[in-house]
Design an enzyme around this catalytic site. Structure first.
Site, PDB file in Angstrom:
ATOM      1  NE  ARG A  18      -4.046   1.616   2.520  1.00  0.00           N
ATOM      2  CZ  ARG A  18      -4.144   2.685   3.311  1.00  0.00           C
ATOM      3  NH1 ARG A  18      -3.151   2.962   4.135  1.00  0.00           N
ATOM      4  NH2 ARG A  18      -5.210   3.456   3.282  1.00  0.00           N
ATOM      5  CB  SER A  88     -11.941  -2.283   1.940  1.00  0.00           C
ATOM      6  OG  SER A  88     -10.552  -2.482   1.931  1.00  0.00           O
ATOM      7  CE  LYS A 117      -8.971   0.922   5.245  1.00  0.00           C
ATOM      8  NZ  LYS A 117      -8.175   1.263   4.081  1.00  0.00           N
TER       9      LYS A 117
END
Length: 202
Positions: A18, A88, A117
Site C-alpha cells: 500500500r 474492503s 486508516k
C-alpha cells in the site's frame, strides 16, 4: 522490501503493498522488490488500489480495492480470473456485492480504532454481520487488530487479520508477525473445537 521480508519471516500468509502517496514508478519498484521476497517464500501478494501496478509487478500478483476505488467488477475484469482480488467492506450489503463481483476475500473493518486508516469502526459485531452475509467467502478483520485482541475478531467469524501498526510499528516486525499469527491460529483452533462439540452434541 526489508519490512516485507521481516513480516514473511514471522509467518505472514499474504502481503498487501500500500503506497498511497507514491508515484507510479517508485510504487512499481517497491512492489517488484517486495514481490521477489514474497515469491521466493511462496507468499501471495496483492497491490492496494493500483490494478496497473499489480499487472506490471508479476504474473500472479493480485489487487485489493476499497469502496472509493475502482469497482470490484472492473478490477476483476482487468485482472482476469486467475489473480486474487480483495475488497474492503463495512456492511453485509457490501460483502454480498463484493462476492457477486468476483472477490476472493473481503477485508472488513475497521474493527477497532486505528491510526493508519481514517475509517469508521464496525467492531466485532460488524465482523459477525459481514461473515453471515459473505456466503463462505473468507473474511479478514482489518483496523486496530493486535495479538491481544485478534482472538475476538476470529471468534466473531473472521478467518484472519490484516495489520499495519501491529507489525511494522513494532521493534521486531518478524516477532510481531509471529505473535499475531500464533494468536489467530490459536483462536481458529478454539473455534473449530467449539464447532465440533456443537456438531457432536445430541
Amino acid at each position: 522490501a526489508e519490512a516485507v521480508a521481516q513480516a514473511v519471516a514471522g509467518g505472514a500468509t499474504i502481503v498487501q503493498i500500500r503506497e498511497k502517496d507514491a508515484g507510479g514508478g517508485s510504487f512499481l519498484a517497491a512492489a517488484r522488490a517486495a514481490y521477489k521476497v514474497c515469491s521466493a517464500a511462496g507468499v501471495p501478494m496483492v497491490i492496494n488500489d493500483r490494478i496497473d501496478i499489480a499487472l506490471a509487478t508479476g504474473p500472479d500478483v493480485g489487487a485489493h480495492v476499497g469502496q472509493e476505488d475502482m469497482s470490484a467488477a472492473d478490477a476483476r475484469a482487468l485482472l482476469g480470473p486467475g489473480r486474487m482480488l480483495g475488497v474492503s467492506v463495512k456492511t453485509p450489503e457490501q460483502a454480498v456485492a463484493a462476492a457477486a463481483a468476483g472477490a476472493d476475500y473481503v477485508g472488513a473493518g475497521a474493527v477497532f480504532p486505528t491510526s493508519t486508516k481514517d475509517s469508521g469502526v464496525i467492531g466485532t459485531d460488524g465482523i459477525a454481520a459481514v461473515v453471515a452475509a459473505a456466503g463462505g467467502m473468507p473474511v479478514v478483520g482489518i483496523g486496530g487488530v493486535t495479538a491481544a485482541n485478534a482472538a475476538g475478531v476470529v471468534e466473531a467469524g473472521a478467518d484472519g487479520a490484516a495489520v499495519v501498526s501491529a507489525c511494522f510499528a513494532a521493534e521486531d516486525a518478524a516477532a510481531a508477525a509471529a505473535e499475531l499469527l500464533a494468536a489467530v491460529d490459536a483462536a481458529l483452533r478454539d473455534r473449530a473445537r467449539r464447532a465440533g462439540k456443537r456438531e457432536a452434541a445430541p
